[in-house]
Design a protein around this motif. Structure first.
Motif, PDB file in Angstrom:
ATOM      1  N   ARG A 178     -13.534   7.682   0.160  1.00 38.52           N
ATOM      2  CA  ARG A 178     -13.521   6.222   0.284  1.00 38.52           C
ATOM      3  C   ARG A 178     -13.104   5.801   1.688  1.00 38.52           C
ATOM      4  N   GLN A 179     -13.607   4.632   2.075  1.00 36.33           N
ATOM      5  CA  GLN A 179     -13.151   4.007   3.298  1.00 36.33           C
ATOM      6  C   GLN A 179     -11.791   3.379   3.034  1.00 36.33           C
ATOM      7  N   PRO A 180     -10.911   3.314   3.961  1.00 38.02           N
ATOM      8  CA  PRO A 180     -11.081   3.601   5.380  1.00 38.02           C
ATOM      9  C   PRO A 180     -10.862   5.063   5.755  1.00 38.02           C
ATOM     10  N   TRP A 181     -10.613   5.934   4.771  1.00 38.39           N
ATOM     11  CA  TRP A 181     -10.265   7.322   5.065  1.00 38.39           C
ATOM     12  C   TRP A 181     -11.395   8.107   5.722  1.00 38.39           C
ATOM     13  N   ALA A 182     -12.641   7.889   5.290  1.00 41.61           N
ATOM     14  CA  ALA A 182     -13.762   8.587   5.933  1.00 41.61           C
ATOM     15  C   ALA A 182     -13.856   8.203   7.409  1.00 41.61           C
ATOM     16  N   ARG A 207      -8.566  -0.026  -1.766  1.00 40.89           N
ATOM     17  CA  ARG A 207      -7.926  -1.325  -1.529  1.00 40.89           C
ATOM     18  C   ARG A 207      -6.433  -1.218  -1.194  1.00 40.89           C
ATOM     19  N   ASP A 208      -5.821  -0.069  -1.450  1.00 39.51           N
ATOM     20  CA  ASP A 208      -4.412   0.112  -1.133  1.00 39.51           C
ATOM     21  C   ASP A 208      -4.187   0.602   0.295  1.00 39.51           C
ATOM     22  N   ALA A 209      -5.260   0.961   0.983  1.00 37.42           N
ATOM     23  CA  ALA A 209      -5.150   1.517   2.335  1.00 37.42           C
ATOM     24  C   ALA A 209      -4.812   0.431   3.345  1.00 37.42           C
ATOM     25  N   LYS A 210      -4.084   0.840   4.365  1.00 33.62           N
ATOM     26  CA  LYS A 210      -3.690  -0.090   5.427  1.00 33.62           C
ATOM     27  C   LYS A 210      -4.103   0.475   6.785  1.00 33.62           C
ATOM     28  N   GLY A 216     -10.048   0.241  11.916  1.00 36.26           N
ATOM     29  CA  GLY A 216     -10.558   0.803  13.151  1.00 36.26           C
ATOM     30  C   GLY A 216     -12.066   0.751  13.209  1.00 36.26           C
ATOM     31  N   PRO A 217     -12.683   1.436  14.206  1.00 32.80           N
ATOM     32  CA  PRO A 217     -14.127   1.378  14.388  1.00 32.80           C
ATOM     33  C   PRO A 217     -14.877   2.043  13.236  1.00 32.80           C
ATOM     34  N   ASN A 218     -15.983   1.448  12.888  1.00 30.14           N
ATOM     35  CA  ASN A 218     -16.906   1.989  11.875  1.00 30.14           C
ATOM     36  C   ASN A 218     -16.288   2.161  10.501  1.00 30.14           C
ATOM     37  N   LEU A 219     -15.190   1.505  10.218  1.00 26.03           N
ATOM     38  CA  LEU A 219     -14.615   1.606   8.887  1.00 26.03           C
ATOM     39  C   LEU A 219     -15.390   0.758   7.891  1.00 26.03           C
ATOM     40  N   GLY A 220     -16.333  -0.040   8.376  1.00 21.43           N
ATOM     41  CA  GLY A 220     -17.150  -0.864   7.503  1.00 21.43           C
ATOM     42  C   GLY A 220     -18.420  -0.175   7.037  1.00 21.43           C
ATOM     43  N   GLY A 257       1.889  15.522   8.686  1.00 19.31           N
ATOM     44  CA  GLY A 257       2.120  14.279   9.417  1.00 19.31           C
ATOM     45  C   GLY A 257       1.889  13.042   8.571  1.00 19.31           C
ATOM     46  N   PRO A 258       1.468  11.977   9.200  1.00 17.30           N
ATOM     47  CA  PRO A 258       1.373  10.707   8.482  1.00 17.30           C
ATOM     48  C   PRO A 258       0.251  10.667   7.445  1.00 17.30           C
ATOM     49  N   TRP A 259      -0.673  11.614   7.499  1.00 17.83           N
ATOM     50  CA  TRP A 259      -1.827  11.565   6.594  1.00 17.83           C
ATOM     51  C   TRP A 259      -1.603  12.306   5.283  1.00 17.83           C
ATOM     52  N   GLY A 260      -0.651  13.226   5.236  1.00 14.37           N
ATOM     53  CA  GLY A 260      -0.437  14.028   4.037  1.00 14.37           C
ATOM     54  C   GLY A 260       0.280  13.253   2.944  1.00 14.37           C
ATOM     55  N   MET A 261      -0.182  13.419   1.723  1.00 14.14           N
ATOM     56  CA  MET A 261       0.466  12.816   0.563  1.00 14.14           C
ATOM     57  C   MET A 261       1.216  13.901  -0.201  1.00 14.14           C
ATOM     58  N   GLU A 262       2.140  13.492  -1.040  1.00 15.85           N
ATOM     59  CA  GLU A 262       2.920  14.460  -1.803  1.00 15.85           C
ATOM     60  C   GLU A 262       2.244  14.805  -3.127  1.00 15.85           C
ATOM     61  N   ASN A 263       2.519  16.014  -3.589  1.00 13.54           N
ATOM     62  CA  ASN A 263       2.044  16.523  -4.875  1.00 13.54           C
ATOM     63  C   ASN A 263       0.523  16.580  -4.994  1.00 13.54           C
ATOM     64  N   VAL A 264      -0.122  16.929  -3.893  1.00 10.96           N
ATOM     65  CA  VAL A 264      -1.576  17.127  -3.870  1.00 10.96           C
ATOM     66  C   VAL A 264      -1.908  18.299  -2.954  1.00 10.96           C
TER      67      VAL A 264
END
Length: 133
Positions: free
Chosen positions: A7-11, A47-50, A53-57, A81-88
């Motif tokens: 999902r965007q904006p992660w891609a 929708r929870d992402a914050k 940036g470019p091309n996120l649309g 770093g800032p991108w890693g989530m816990e328990n995954v």
């Protein structure tokens, strides 16, 4: 060659920023470690992402190619770093190349095989055989 819908904006963060880990609830099959992977921007926004940036649309298109360099489980998410989530599981990425022109196609759940016409369109922009050094 496989593709992964994200999902965007992660891609877009993978393609155009510094996100080099994809958080998944399932472990990367070992046979894909070291393989090239198409990064497909899904049709829906997280929708929870914050992140902006470019091309996120861009939605419903391959936006980048990356190399899967590994996978590990993280209890606390601190390792990536800032991108890693816990328990995954953290799928680590390298050699990310954003496509200048996104290639429209439908995504799927899990790792999926893109149609030949998608691969041809991506190959016109990037070398799919290249691996990270």
């Amino acid at each position: 060659m496989k593709a992964l819908t994200i999902r965007q904006p992660w891609a877009g963060a993978i393609a155009h920023q510094t996100k080099r880990v994809e958080n998944r609830t399932w472990k990367l099959p070992a046979r894909y470690e070291g393989a090239r992977l198409l990064i497909h921007a899904g049709a829906q926004l997280d929708r929870d992402a914050k992140v902006y940036g470019p091309n996120l649309g861009v939605y419903g298109a391959v936006v980048a190619v990356a190399t899967l360099t590994g996978c590990h489980y993280s209890d606390d998410g601190q390792c990536c770093g800032p991108w890693g989530m816990e328990n995954v599981y953290h799928w680590t990425l390298a050699d990310v190349t954003a496509l200048e022109v996104p290639v429209p196609c439908k995504g799927r759940l899990g790792l999926w095989t893109p149609d030949d016409d998608v691969l041809v369109a991506v190959r016109k922009q990037v070398d799919l055989e290249r691996t990270s050094a």
